[in-house]
Design a protein around this motif. Structure first.
Motif, PDB file in Angstrom:
ATOM      1  N   MET A 712       0.866  -1.135   0.113  1.00 33.69           N
ATOM      2  CA  MET A 712       0.059  -0.050   0.166  1.00 33.69           C
ATOM      3  C   MET A 712       1.034   1.281   0.074  1.00 33.69           C
ATOM      4  SD  MET A 712      -2.736  -1.117   3.077  1.00 33.69           S
ATOM      5  CE  MET A 712      -3.147  -2.844   3.030  1.00 33.69           C
ATOM      6  N   LYS A 713       0.518   2.379  -0.670  1.00 31.59           N
ATOM      7  CA  LYS A 713       0.940   3.588  -0.617  1.00 31.59           C
ATOM      8  C   LYS A 713       0.383   4.377   0.596  1.00 31.59           C
ATOM      9  CE  LYS A 713       1.577   3.703  -5.533  1.00 31.59           C
ATOM     10  NZ  LYS A 713       1.325   4.287  -6.810  1.00 31.59           N
ATOM     11  N   GLN A 714       1.030   5.264   0.828  1.00 26.76           N
ATOM     12  CA  GLN A 714       0.465   6.270   1.995  1.00 26.76           C
ATOM     13  C   GLN A 714      -0.837   6.819   1.735  1.00 26.76           C
ATOM     14  OE1 GLN A 714       2.378   6.335   5.042  1.00 26.76           O
ATOM     15  NE2 GLN A 714       0.525   7.337   5.950  1.00 26.76           N
ATOM     16  N   LYS A 715      -1.081   7.159   0.661  1.00 23.90           N
ATOM     17  CA  LYS A 715      -2.313   7.938   0.313  1.00 23.90           C
ATOM     18  C   LYS A 715      -3.435   6.812   0.473  1.00 23.90           C
ATOM     19  CE  LYS A 715      -1.786   7.327  -4.497  1.00 23.90           C
ATOM     20  NZ  LYS A 715      -1.899   8.096  -5.953  1.00 23.90           N
ATOM     21  N   ASP A 716      -3.314   5.236   0.282  1.00 24.44           N
ATOM     22  CA  ASP A 716      -4.161   4.236   0.082  1.00 24.44           C
ATOM     23  C   ASP A 716      -4.454   4.095   1.583  1.00 24.44           C
ATOM     24  OD1 ASP A 716      -3.972   4.092  -2.231  1.00 24.44           O
ATOM     25  OD2 ASP A 716      -2.728   2.695  -2.472  1.00 24.44           O
ATOM     26  N   VAL A 717      -3.769   4.441   2.777  1.00 24.33           N
ATOM     27  CA  VAL A 717      -4.022   4.064   4.254  1.00 24.33           C
ATOM     28  C   VAL A 717      -5.184   4.947   4.676  1.00 24.33           C
ATOM     29  CG1 VAL A 717      -3.374   3.820   6.549  1.00 24.33           C
ATOM     30  CG2 VAL A 717      -1.755   3.160   4.421  1.00 24.33           C
ATOM     31  N   VAL A 728      -7.323  -1.520  -1.938  1.00 19.42           N
ATOM     32  CA  VAL A 728      -6.073  -2.128  -2.452  1.00 19.42           C
ATOM     33  C   VAL A 728      -6.151  -3.311  -3.297  1.00 19.42           C
ATOM     34  CG1 VAL A 728      -4.064  -3.443  -1.521  1.00 19.42           C
ATOM     35  CG2 VAL A 728      -4.628  -1.232  -0.431  1.00 19.42           C
ATOM     36  N   LEU A 729      -7.428  -4.146  -2.830  1.00 19.28           N
ATOM     37  CA  LEU A 729      -7.561  -5.295  -3.566  1.00 19.28           C
ATOM     38  C   LEU A 729      -8.022  -5.054  -5.046  1.00 19.28           C
ATOM     39  CD1 LEU A 729      -9.227  -7.919  -1.237  1.00 19.28           C
ATOM     40  CD2 LEU A 729      -7.032  -8.329  -2.511  1.00 19.28           C
ATOM     41  N   GLU A 730      -9.017  -3.990  -5.154  1.00 22.30           N
ATOM     42  CA  GLU A 730      -9.531  -3.568  -6.325  1.00 22.30           C
ATOM     43  C   GLU A 730      -8.365  -3.143  -7.208  1.00 22.30           C
ATOM     44  OE1 GLU A 730     -12.195  -0.602  -5.607  1.00 22.30           O
ATOM     45  OE2 GLU A 730     -13.814  -1.838  -4.813  1.00 22.30           O
ATOM     46  N   ARG A 731      -7.154  -2.505  -6.688  1.00 26.73           N
ATOM     47  CA  ARG A 731      -6.152  -1.984  -7.588  1.00 26.73           C
ATOM     48  C   ARG A 731      -5.194  -3.246  -7.935  1.00 26.73           C
ATOM     49  NH1 ARG A 731      -1.019  -0.459  -6.009  1.00 26.73           N
ATOM     50  NH2 ARG A 731      -1.832  -0.550  -3.925  1.00 26.73           N
ATOM     51  N   LEU A 732      -4.979  -4.160  -6.840  1.00 26.85           N
ATOM     52  CA  LEU A 732      -3.971  -5.409  -7.216  1.00 26.85           C
ATOM     53  C   LEU A 732      -4.567  -6.525  -8.123  1.00 26.85           C
ATOM     54  CD1 LEU A 732      -2.340  -5.719  -3.527  1.00 26.85           C
ATOM     55  CD2 LEU A 732      -1.420  -4.382  -5.763  1.00 26.85           C
ATOM     56  N   VAL A 733      -5.950  -6.765  -7.825  1.00 29.75           N
ATOM     57  CA  VAL A 733      -6.521  -8.072  -8.549  1.00 29.75           C
ATOM     58  C   VAL A 733      -7.648  -7.259  -9.265  1.00 29.75           C
ATOM     59  CG1 VAL A 733      -7.761 -10.144  -8.186  1.00 29.75           C
ATOM     60  CG2 VAL A 733      -6.062  -9.538  -6.418  1.00 29.75           C
ATOM     61  N   GLY A 751      -5.338 -19.671  -5.095  1.00 28.99           N
ATOM     62  CA  GLY A 751      -4.174 -19.061  -5.754  1.00 28.99           C
ATOM     63  C   GLY A 751      -4.230 -17.741  -5.865  1.00 28.99           C
ATOM     64  N   GLN A 752      -4.936 -16.972  -5.275  1.00 29.34           N
ATOM     65  CA  GLN A 752      -4.890 -15.600  -4.913  1.00 29.34           C
ATOM     66  C   GLN A 752      -3.967 -15.047  -3.745  1.00 29.34           C
ATOM     67  OE1 GLN A 752      -6.374 -13.676  -7.405  1.00 29.34           O
ATOM     68  NE2 GLN A 752      -6.842 -15.661  -8.105  1.00 29.34           N
ATOM     69  N   VAL A 753      -3.822 -15.961  -2.711  1.00 30.59           N
ATOM     70  CA  VAL A 753      -2.844 -15.433  -1.890  1.00 30.59           C
ATOM     71  C   VAL A 753      -1.541 -15.602  -2.051  1.00 30.59           C
ATOM     72  CG1 VAL A 753      -2.112 -16.202   0.697  1.00 30.59           C
ATOM     73  CG2 VAL A 753      -4.586 -16.044   0.070  1.00 30.59           C
ATOM     74  N   ALA A 754      -1.341 -16.724  -3.141  1.00 33.31           N
ATOM     75  CA  ALA A 754       0.092 -16.953  -3.679  1.00 33.31           C
ATOM     76  C   ALA A 754       0.566 -15.928  -4.695  1.00 33.31           C
ATOM     77  CB  ALA A 754       0.016 -18.137  -4.540  1.00 33.31           C
ATOM     78  N   TYR A 755      -0.636 -15.375  -5.406  1.00 36.50           N
ATOM     79  CA  TYR A 755      -0.232 -14.006  -6.218  1.00 36.50           C
ATOM     80  C   TYR A 755       0.032 -13.146  -5.330  1.00 36.50           C
ATOM     81  CZ  TYR A 755      -1.429 -10.356  -9.581  1.00 36.50           C
ATOM     82  OH  TYR A 755      -1.035  -9.195  -9.862  1.00 36.50           O
ATOM     83  N   GLU A 757       1.348 -13.096  -2.293  1.00 30.65           N
ATOM     84  CA  GLU A 757       2.602 -13.272  -1.918  1.00 30.65           C
ATOM     85  C   GLU A 757       3.704 -12.725  -2.723  1.00 30.65           C
ATOM     86  OE1 GLU A 757       3.564 -14.142   1.273  1.00 30.65           O
ATOM     87  OE2 GLU A 757       1.548 -13.577   1.993  1.00 30.65           O
ATOM     88  N   LYS A 758       3.464 -13.330  -4.114  1.00 32.64           N
ATOM     89  CA  LYS A 758       4.410 -13.002  -5.002  1.00 32.64           C
ATOM     90  C   LYS A 758       4.651 -11.479  -5.014  1.00 32.64           C
ATOM     91  CE  LYS A 758       5.482 -13.766 -10.027  1.00 32.64           C
ATOM     92  NZ  LYS A 758       5.482 -12.584 -10.265  1.00 32.64           N
ATOM     93  N   LEU A 759       3.421 -10.701  -5.206  1.00 38.86           N
ATOM     94  CA  LEU A 759       3.546  -9.226  -5.234  1.00 38.86           C
ATOM     95  C   LEU A 759       4.443  -8.739  -4.004  1.00 38.86           C
ATOM     96  CD1 LEU A 759       0.279  -8.186  -6.547  1.00 38.86           C
ATOM     97  CD2 LEU A 759       2.210  -8.316  -7.987  1.00 38.86           C
ATOM     98  N   ARG A 760       4.119  -9.376  -2.842  1.00 40.72           N
ATOM     99  CA  ARG A 760       4.763  -8.930  -1.537  1.00 40.72           C
ATOM    100  C   ARG A 760       6.010  -8.881  -1.534  1.00 40.72           C
ATOM    101  NH1 ARG A 760       5.707 -10.879   3.377  1.00 40.72           N
ATOM    102  NH2 ARG A 760       5.673  -9.321   5.102  1.00 40.72           N
ATOM    103  N   ALA A 761       6.500 -10.553  -2.054  1.00 37.88           N
ATOM    104  CA  ALA A 761       8.108 -10.933  -2.142  1.00 37.88           C
ATOM    105  C   ALA A 761       8.679  -9.875  -3.094  1.00 37.88           C
ATOM    106  CB  ALA A 761       8.030 -12.252  -2.436  1.00 37.88           C
ATOM    107  N   ASP A 762       8.195  -9.575  -4.218  1.00 39.15           N
ATOM    108  CA  ASP A 762       8.819  -8.651  -5.201  1.00 39.15           C
ATOM    109  C   ASP A 762       9.230  -7.378  -4.591  1.00 39.15           C
ATOM    110  OD1 ASP A 762       8.810 -10.876  -6.965  1.00 39.15           O
ATOM    111  OD2 ASP A 762       6.950 -10.203  -8.020  1.00 39.15           O
ATOM    112  N   LYS A 763       8.173  -6.837  -3.985  1.00 39.34           N
ATOM    113  CA  LYS A 763       8.299  -5.653  -3.231  1.00 39.34           C
ATOM    114  C   LYS A 763       9.160  -5.675  -2.275  1.00 39.34           C
ATOM    115  CE  LYS A 763       6.847  -1.134  -2.788  1.00 39.34           C
ATOM    116  NZ  LYS A 763       5.410  -0.784  -2.359  1.00 39.34           N
ATOM    117  N   LEU A 764       9.339  -6.489  -1.448  1.00 44.93           N
ATOM    118  CA  LEU A 764      10.232  -6.527  -0.528  1.00 44.93           C
ATOM    119  C   LEU A 764      11.588  -6.972  -1.055  1.00 44.93           C
ATOM    120  CD1 LEU A 764       8.491  -8.788   2.289  1.00 44.93           C
ATOM    121  CD2 LEU A 764       9.195  -6.506   2.479  1.00 44.93           C
ATOM    122  N   ARG A 765      11.829  -7.741  -2.108  1.00 49.25           N
ATOM    123  CA  ARG A 765      13.144  -8.017  -2.735  1.00 49.25           C
ATOM    124  C   ARG A 765      13.719  -6.726  -3.139  1.00 49.25           C
ATOM    125  NH1 ARG A 765      11.430 -11.801  -5.608  1.00 49.25           N
ATOM    126  NH2 ARG A 765      12.039 -13.436  -4.217  1.00 49.25           N
ATOM    127  N   ALA A 766      12.755  -6.192  -3.982  1.00 53.31           N
ATOM    128  CA  ALA A 766      13.329  -4.489  -4.533  1.00 53.31           C
ATOM    129  C   ALA A 766      13.815  -3.627  -3.505  1.00 53.31           C
ATOM    130  CB  ALA A 766      12.176  -3.942  -5.362  1.00 53.31           C
TER     131      ALA A 766
END
Length: 1823
Positions: A712-717, A728-733, A751-755, A757-766
């Motif tokens: 999430m971005k700061q403006k989304d909270v 957030v879900l409407e934006r991500l899925v 499969g949605q949680v895995a997706y 998790e993949k987005l979260r892992a990519d963000k954290l990896r970056a």
């Protein structure tokens, strides 16, 4: 989302594999729509091209992220499919050694084939009361959920345990029952649970057998209902069995066995009681040798039989019935060995006197003739006649086997019936939990009727399971109010209809059984004709016409039709049954008493033919019931299954699916093929499919926000988290069908949680890459600057060092030159002086040596001359003596020779005649001459006689002289002889000295020679020694330094040893304290149980009617006297005996009988009371006339008595004055010594005073009682003057009716009796003590005598010097011991003197006061008649307050009530001094001690103790109350010690406090009782605090995120765990700290001792650490790096709290050490051997099992963490293998450290204490 987004490079998928079922692979190229294949790389590095199905184009299953692998719940997986389930189970089972896994509502249990330590009582306690999702999966969690739902919803529960043979169904059911027994409280009573478990050996013996898959396979199904009462305690059980495999009795396949009981009997055949059974080895019987595997490895059948027999006995089956059972079983074995021979093609025969048939008939009590007849024949009945037809050999064999199976089935049912009778109870059942242990889906190479029934039952159970899962899913969706769409799931109703519907398989089978000539082939044809074209689930094998295939929910199964009809009909020859019914064997008759007709429906055995051999007319009186047909096995099984399903549908089901990991029974070995087969069969995959069809992943809004906040971005909270998650879900899925928003949760498709998790892992990896880039730059620059600065510094220091070294070298060179110059000069000078001194010494020695040599030569020459002179003279004398001796000897020889010759001649002459003649011629002349000579001689004789007469007188005188001379000479001769002996000894001594002189001279020469050699050698050695001396000095210094180091090491070692020994002793002491305090706890528990039973008993007794109690009975239960104690203990023992038998019907009858007896006894007492009242009225009139006459005499006697007491008091004062005078006299210096006059006077008079005082005390008591009675009498007299006689008598009668007066009279009589009894007991004890002391002295004297005799005997054997030394040593020892004994006696006497002086002061003061009181109160007899008589009062003349409180005896209960029972701790603790109730009670006790009132002291202490126990029992859950009374009990205990008079407790007292010490009573025994009470209160306090803290610990220490954002929330499944986010109402660490602050402040307000507070805090911290660690070990989701950081932070906060309170030294921090080490273990590296070594050295407070458990449970929360490898865990286990520790996994949360109460004296002065009015203690008077 599109497949191209998921099937990208590096994505991992599952592909089918023939060996491993599913194999993992990784995409090496992105997938694009339209591709016909995928480019994959396997885990071993092989690249493959995976072809896609051209028709379906289905892509392979995606693999879940690593962080989801190993999840507790399979439904938590993002991708729900078969390979994910299989892989998750394999990882948990192989890597983590976890055998339990949730799959939605199902618990999957994999058999580990190894005993695991996860079923102990500590594990049960850990799971008790927990939510199912909060702990790791376990059978106990399922059992707890069932138990909780039963209590909460008041609905019956069922636990359905299914699985293959060997999967562990029976063990799982057993552990579930054990959990119910422990949690429901019946484990301590050990009745129902023990009986249920005792039924297991029996059912296993008669219902289990060895198969190819399992050594202990259950060949029947069972459903056990465990009944509970309204308090949810186990009260009974009931067992139902299903489908026993009877065919195993007569046939077993290879490597299989018959039922265990047969082999147990054969193994025990040699027992004496089994000799009548005529059993031998199992290989000798047909029914036990067919499988050719009679022995199971590791199983002793004889021991198993002992276990079975013990279980029979425990369940109430007596010895006779047991022997009857064994007799029937042995008969079955003998029946199987009966040999049937073929008589012809249609008939058979049994040989006459067949041994086994004879044994069978003897054992079952039937005739041989009848049994042999009907084994080979059968009876056929028609409408008109009955025929007897012979059987062929095959038919007879089948009939024999059918009879054996039938007998065994009857026996099995009989045993089950008796087991149920033993488990039944007469208490009303409120609810039950059923445990179903039933066979799972089965498919073999050859499947018959048994497999058909089993699979039919599993179809029904699967249908019920599917409906339940569907129902739960529907309820969840409706609860969350999300759009409900019908989930498509497999409905097996068509398959069930195929089996059980009309014209179904079972229906056609029953119809075929009713046909006269029905057969398996005809039945198969009917099946083909009916279902082959109409039902898709029914198929026909291609190559067989005697088989059929049914498509079950799990798999296709091919059934062989052969044997279906025979097994379904289960027919037995009716005549054989009739023969058995006619048996004389009682047990057999009982088995067949309800036997139904067992003939076939047509009265004909199937498959028989031939002609009729015999015809018999039918019986006209035959029972019409014979026409009715017996129900078939299939029909019976269908009905029982229908009843089971009705029961299960009426309950809430819980499912346990047991999986067999391999067919070889290898520990922790996983076969994927077998596992998948069972997963498909048990419905687990169907559950997954149903979950995957809907929304399997469910998150609360708070958990979703916390997990995916990084996306999430700061403006989304937004403030509204629900709205934030939606945006957030409407934006991500993009696809809104992939998720749904519920009221409290978000639902995701598979499969949605895995997706996400993949987005979260990519963000954290970056983010990690950016952080790493910045950090690496900063580190590199910092490293460069640090290196540059270091290089400059090194250069500066190096150059300076070189310059200093050069200057130092130059100075040293110059100094060395000077030193060399002077050193060389000294060396040369020293060397010259040494040579000069050596030369002088050598010259001196040499000159002296030469002079000595010359002197020795002269001396030797002189002595040689003397020796030669004497030797030569001696030689000459010797030669002369030899010559003389030779000459004399020669002369003797010659003369002897000549004499011999002359003698020879004379002998010859004497023999001749002439010689005699010559002799005779001269004889006459000679005779004449002789006659003349005789005459002359006569004359001479006369003259001589005369002379003799004259000489006699002279000789007499001379004789006397000679005698005296002779005696003198004899003495001289004796002296001479002695001297001659001395001379000879002296000569011998002289000879010895001469020899020694010669030897000495020789030695002297040798020594002189050696001395010369030695001098030369020594001169050489001196120089060497001088050289070595320097080395030795150096070595000496080194050794001294080494000795000092070793001594220091030894000192440190001794210190360590002493410290270890001290710790060991402290440990032993703590263990002993803990053991004692545990016994106190058990005693308290039993006491409370006794009180509860007593209340229940009293309530039950009081129900029939109201029972009037005596008016004198006190309402306070804590008040009782000596007599009430005795009666209460007697009633308590009788009550315990009654109550502990249980409140059954017999007890109710006994209680009713007891009530009747008590009513009769009460009526008798009323009658007796009325008689006594009548007698008293008559006696009162008679005694009133005598009263006035006796009055005067009594008063005169009493006045005389007082005068006598006055005189005695004067005498005592005189004695006291004399004692003081003697003590203060001139001999004051020796007054204290024993034996001194003052000491004797003091001791004698003190003893006399004590005796006299005792007598006077008794007289004063009697006098006071008489005065009181006189006062009452005078009061009666005054009333007589004002009232008439009738009213007086009426009032007297009414007074006598008053129970108080009766009670006073009774108490007076009782006191008198007690006083006499006490005196007798005192005299008896004194006599016994004296006898014992005399015996001891006698024994000591005997021992001393024996010791003296032994020492005397030993001394006599020693030499004189040693004897003297030993006697002196013994005497010194004896005197030392006597001295020590005398010193001890002296100390005792000194203490006795001090004590007696103190008592003397008290006694003298009391005597003076008594005298004064008597003088003041003395009146004349006439005055006493006129004036009213007052009781004798003893006035106390006190100037100051003495720290005592006076109260009346009747106010004791009011004191206890106001001060203990009704006291509010909060007001006392805040407004008054701490410990005020303790001080008040002690001051009252001091006054009772001051009065020397034994009964008052005892009743006050007893009432206090009982009242404290009562208030704690009533308000034991109130922390303030328990803490308040713990503080006051300890203060009361300290007061008893402080004022006891013991020197050890009086060190810190003031002089005024020492004056307040107790003077009359030693209350050491009561101190122990109060100490035990304090221990009980302490344990109650710990329990109360634990109950308050326990709900907070897990939430605050583990679940709550104290450091926000460190750990994220992982996806969870259906079994939701407790949220780690701090919602409203959840506990945090601050909650724990606030509660600890509350505890500490309250205890400080109550005045609790600081040492006791430290012990309480230590115990609390232990509980916190133990509960936290136990939950950590049982929760996989808590074992992560982030959670370790959270735990360390929480522990640091607790340590900070200890530091703020000044409690760091109380040992509380050490109790958290296991938790600290567990947190460190979670954060340490876990890869290399160095890491393993660090873990082993760091985790000293954790056991090996705990370390391995944490490593196994370690679960990464993010993809950046790594799992612990199995090799690393093996390394840890290898390194910790040698540890000696308990194998227990969990810490004991019930352990309480032993408590101690260190003495803490009070500085409060008792005389300054004021009693506030708020306590309502106005009846207390300060003294």
């Amino acid at each position: 989302m599109a497949a191209s987004e998921l099937y990208t490079k590096s994505a991992r998928v599952w592909i089918p594999d023939a060996e491993e079922v599913w194999k993992s692979a990784e995409l090496i190229k992105d997938y694009k729509n339209g591709d016909a294949s995928l480019q994959l790389m396997l885990e071993d590095g092989t690249n493959i091209d995976h072809k896609l199905d051209p028709k379906t184009k289905n892509l392979p299953h995606l693999r879940n992220p690593d962080i989801l692998v190993g999840e507790n719940d399979l439904t938590a997986l993002s991708y729900l499919h078969e390979p994910a389930v299989l892989h998750n189970l394999k990882v948990r089972f192989i890597d983590s050694k976890l055998i339990y896994t949730y799959c939605g509502i199902v618990l999957v249990a994999i058999n580990p084939y190894e005993t695991l330590p996860i079923y102990g009582t500590d594990i049960i306690n850990a799971y008790s009361g927990q939510n199912m999702g909060d702990m790791d999966p376990h059978i106990f969690a399922v059992a707890e959920e069932a138990y909780k739902q039963m209590a909460r919803d008041e609905r019956n529960q069922s636990i359905i345990v299914s699985g293959e043979s060997g999967a562990g169904k029976t063990v799982s059911a057993k552990y579930a029952m054990r959990y119910f027994a422990t949690v429901s409280g019946s484990a301590s009573d050990a009745n129902v649970e023990e009986k249920v478990l005792a039924s297991n050996p029996i059912m296993e013996a008669i219902g289990n057998a060895k198969t190819t898959r399992n050594d202990n396979s259950s060949r029947f199904g069972k459903y056990i209902e465990i009944g509970f009462d309204n308090r949810y305690h186990i009260i009974g059980a009931n067992m139902r069995t299903y489908l026993l495999e009877k065919s195993r009795v007569v046939f077993q396949a290879d490597e299989e066995r018959n039922y265990h009981i047969f082999y147990q009997l054969c193994a025990s055949a040699k027992l004496p009681e089994f000799k009548t059974l005529r059993l031998t080895n199992a290989n000798d019987f047909l029914y036990t040798r067919q499988g050719r595997s009679p022995v199971i490895d590791g199983v002793d059948d004889s021991k198993e039989l002992c276990t079975t027999r013990h279980a029979f006995t425990l369940l109430g089956i007596n010895e006779s019935n047991q022997m009857g059972l064994f007799q029937v079983l042995a008969a079955i074995l003998h029946l199987g060995n009966v040999e049937l021979k073929e008589k012809d093609s249609d008939s058979s025969i049994i040989a006459s006197n067949n041994l086994h048939l004879t044994m069978f008939c003897e054992l079952v009590g039937v005739t041989y003739k009848d049994m042999s007849q009907w084994l080979c024949h059968r009876k056929l009945k028609t409408a008109t006649e009955t025929y007897i037809k012979p059987l062929s050999r095959l038919q007879a064999t089948n009939a024999r086997d059918a009879l054996s199976k039938h007998i065994y089935a009857k026996l099995f049912n009989w045993i089950v019936e008796h087991v149920n009778k033993a488990l039944v109870t007469n208490i009303k059942q409120h609810s039950f939990i059923g445990v179903l242990d039933i066979y799972g889906f089965e498919t073999f190479e050859i499947n018959s009727f048994e497999q058909f029934c089993i699979n039919y039952a599993n179809e029904k159970l699967q249908q019920q399971f599917n409906m339940h899962v569907f129902k739960l899913e529907q309820e969840e969706y409706m609860k969350e109010q999300i759009p409900w769409t019908l989930i498509d799931f497999y409905d097996n109703q068509p398959c069930i209809n195929l089996i059980e519907a009309k014209m179904g398989v079972l229906d056609l089978l029953d119809e075929e059984c009713r046909m006269p000539k029905g057969s398996d082939d005809s039945w198969a044809q009917k099946l083909y004709n009916t279902h082959l074209k109409t039902c898709s689930l029914f198929e026909k094998p291609r190559m067989s016409n005697r088989a059929f295939i049914i498509q079950h929910f799990a798999d296709k199964v091919e059934y062989q039709c052969e044997g279906f009809l025979e097994k379904n009909k289960d027919t037995v020859n009716e005549e054989q049954i009739n023969v058995l019914k006619a048996s004389k064997f009682n047990l057999l008759m009982e088995l067949f008493q309800d036997e139904e007709k067992a003939t076939s429906p047509t009265g004909q055995v199937p498959g028989t033919g031939g002609r009729t051999r015999l015809s018999i007319k039918p019986d006209k009186n035959r029972d019409t019931s014979s026409k009715e047909h017996k129900k078939t096995v299939g029909c019976q099984f269908r009905n029982s299954l229908q009843m089971l399903m009705e029961t299960l549908n009426a309950t809430t089901p819980h499912y346990v699916r047991c999986i067999k990991p391999n067919d070889f029974k290898l520990a922790f070995s996983f076969d994927p093929k077998r596992a998948v087969q069972q997963l498909r069969a048990c419905g687990v995959l169907e559950t997954i499919r149903i979950s995957a069809a809907g929304f399997p992943s469910r998150w609360t809004y708070q958990e979703f926000f916390s997990r995916y906040r990084v996306l999430m971005k700061q403006k989304d909270v937004l403030p509204d988290k629900k709205l934030t998650c939606k945006h957030v879900l409407e934006r991500l899925v993009e696809d809104h069908d992939k998720y749904q928003f519920g009221k409290s949760k978000i639902f995701f498709r598979a499969g949605q949680v895995a997706y996400l998790e993949k987005l979260r892992a990519d963000k954290l990896r970056a983010a990690c890459i950016r952080i790493q880039k910045t950090i690496r730059c900063w580190l590199a620059r910092k490293k460069y600057l640090r290196k540059r600065s270091a290089a400059i510094t090194i250069q500066r220091f190096t150059r300076g060092y070189q310059a200093r070294c050069l200057a130092k070298f130059m100075r040293r060179t110059q100094a060395a030159t000077i030193i060399q110059k002077y050193q060389r000069m000294c060396v040369e000078k020293k060397r010259y002086r040494q040579k000069q001194a050596a030369a002088l010494v050598m010259q001196t020695i040499l000159r002296a040596y030469m002079a000595r040599q010359q002197y020795q030569a002269l001396l030797r020459e002189h002595k040689a001359v003397i020796i030669q002179k004497h030797i030569r003279g001696w030689l000459a004398r010797c030669w002369y003596k030899r010559c003389l001796e030779a000459i004399v000897y020669l002369q003797c020889c010659i003369r002897r020779m000549r004499a011999k010759r002359e003698l020879k001649k004379l002998k010859i002459e004497a023999r001749s005649v002439e010689h005699f003649k010559k002799l005779n011629k001269g004889m006459e002349n000679k005779i004449m001459q002789l006659q003349r000579k005789i005459d002359e001689q006569h004359k001479e004789n006369r003259l001589v006689s005369e002379k003799l007469v004259g000489l006699e007188s002279s000789y007499a005188v001379e004789g006397e002289k000679m005698r005296s001379e002779l005696s003198r000479l004899r003495g001289a001769e004796e002296d001479a002889r002695n001297k001659a002996n001395q001379v000879s000894s002296l000569l011998e001594e002289l000879e010895k000295l001469r020899k020694e002189l010669s030897v000495t001279q020789q030695e002297k020469k040798t020594i002189e020679e050696w001395a010369q050699t030695y001098r030369s050698e020594m001169e050489k050695m001196v120089s060497e020694l001088k050289d070595q001396n320097g080395l030795l000095k150096k070595e000496k210094d080194d050794l001294n330094r080494l000795i000092q180091e070793q001594s220091q090491q030894m000192t440190e070692k001794m210190t360590r040893v002493i410290a270890e020994e001290t710790r060991r002793l402290e440990t032993d002491l703590n263990e002993e304290r803990s053991r004692y305090q545990n016994l106190l706890t058990e005693h308290l528990r039993l006491e409370e149980k006794y009180d509860d039973l007593k209340e229940a008993y009293s309530s039950n007794v009081s129900k029939p009617g109201h029972r009037r109690t005596d008016s004198t009975h006190s309402s306070n239960e804590s008040e009782y006297t000596f007599n009430s104690e005795y009666t209460e203990s007697e009633e308590g023992s009788r009550t315990r005996d009654d109550v502990t038998r249980g409140m059954d019907t017999s007890l109710t009858l006994k209680l009713q009988k007891r009530v009747t007896e008590l009513e009769q006894e009460k009526q008798l007492l009323r009658d007796e009371l009325e008689n006594k009242e009548d007698q008293f009225q008559r006696a009162r009139a008679r005694d009133d006339a005598e009263f006035r006459k006796a009055r005067g005499a009594e008063l005169e006697y009493e006045s005389l008595k007082r005068q006598e007491l006055e005189s005695e008091n004067k005498k005592l004062r005189h004695d006291l004055t004399e004692m003081r005078r003697s003590l203060l006299g001139d001999t004051a210096t020796s007054a204290g010594a024993p034996g001194s006059p003052a000491y004797k006077v003091l001791l004698d008079q003190l003893n006399a005073s004590c005796e006299e005082l005792e007598v006077r005390k008794e007289e004063v008591l009697i006098l006071r009682s008489q005065l009181v009675s006189q006062k009452e009498a005078m009061h009666h007299k005054d009333e007589k003057e004002t009232m008439t006689e009738p009213s007086v008598f009426a009032k007297d009668v009414n007074k006598l009716k008053d129970a108080d007066e009766l009670k006073q009279a009774y108490i007076g009589l009782k006191d008198t009796s007690r006083l006499l009894e006490h005196q007798l007991q005192t005299q008896r004890r004194t006599y016994e003590n004296e006898v014992e002391s005399l015996r001891g002295e006698l024994q000591n004297l005997k021992e001393e005598n024996n010791r003296q005799q032994q020492l005397l005997a030993q001394n006599l054997q020693l030499p004189p010097e040693a004897r003297i030394e030993a006697s002196l040593q013994h005497e010194i020892t004896r005197l030392t011991n006597e001295n020590l004994d005398l010193m001890e006696q002296l100390e005792k006497q000194d203490r006795t003197i001090r004590k007696l002086k103190k008592q003397l002061k008290v006694f003298s003061k009391r005597i003076g006061e008594m005298g004064a009181g008597q003088t003041e109160g003395q009146t004349s007899p006439g005055q006493m008649v006129e004036e009213s008589i007052h009781p004798v009062n003893i006035p106390r003349r006190e100037k100051d307050f003495q720290g005592m409180l006076e109260y009346k005896r009747e106010d004791e209960m009011k004191l206890v009530k106001n001060l203990i029972l009704e006291l509010k701790p909060r007001g006392v603790a805040v407004n008054l001094i701490p410990g005020l109730p303790a001080y008040i009670l002690f001051m009252c006790l001091r006054h009772a001690d001051y009065l020397n009132d034994d009964q008052k002291v005892r009743t006050l202490l007893t009432s206090t103790i009982n009242s404290i126990k009562k208030i704690l029992k009533k308000r034991g859950d109130d922390f303030e109350t328990v803490s308040f009374w713990l503080a006051n009990t300890c203060r009361f205990l300290h007061c008893l010690k402080q004022y006891s008079g013991d020197e050890a407790f009086m060190k810190h007292n003031t002089s005024r406090q020492n004056e307040h010490s107790l003077s009359n009573f030693d209350l050491a025994e009561y101190r122990q009782v109060i100490s035990d009470l304090a221990i009980q209160i302490y344990q109650q306090l710990i329990k109360c605090m634990e109950n308050i803290l326990q709900p907070m610990i897990v939430s605050g220490m583990l679940e709550h995120e104290t450091i926000q954002g460190v750990s994220g929330v992982k996806p969870t499944g259906l079994r939701k765990r407790t949220s780690s986010i701090a919602d409203e109402g959840t506990y945090t660490l601050d909650s724990i700290l606030r509660q600890l602050n509350t505890f500490h402040s309250i205890m400080c307000q109550h005045g609790t001792d600081p040492e006791l507070i430290k012990q309480v805090v230590k115990q609390l911290f232990y509980i916190i650490g133990a509960i936290t660690l136990n939950n950590l070990l049982l929760r996989k989701d808590m074992c992560s790096w982030c959670k370790g950081m959270q735990i360390k932070y929480n522990v640091s906060q607790l340590e900070e709290w200890l530091r703020d309170k000044g409690l760091m030294t109380c040992g509380a921090k050490e109790t958290l050490e296991p938790l600290i080490q567990a947190a460190q273990l979670l954060q340490m590296k876990k890869k290399t051997d160095e890491d393993a070594e660090a873990i082993c050295s760091m985790c000293q407070a954790l056991t090996t099992s705990q370390i391995v458990k944490v490593l196994n449970l370690y679960t990464p929360v993010n993809e950046f963490e790594e799992r612990v490898s199995i090799a690393f865990i093996r390394t840890i286990q290898t390194r910790l293998r040698d540890r000696c520790e308990s194998p227990q996994l969990l810490m004991d949360t019930k352990m309480i450290y032993p408590v101690t109460f260190p003495f803490s004296p009070s500085s409060v002065a008792l005389e300054t204490i004021q009693i506030p009015g708020s306590l309502n203690l106005g009846f207390l008077t300060r003294v």
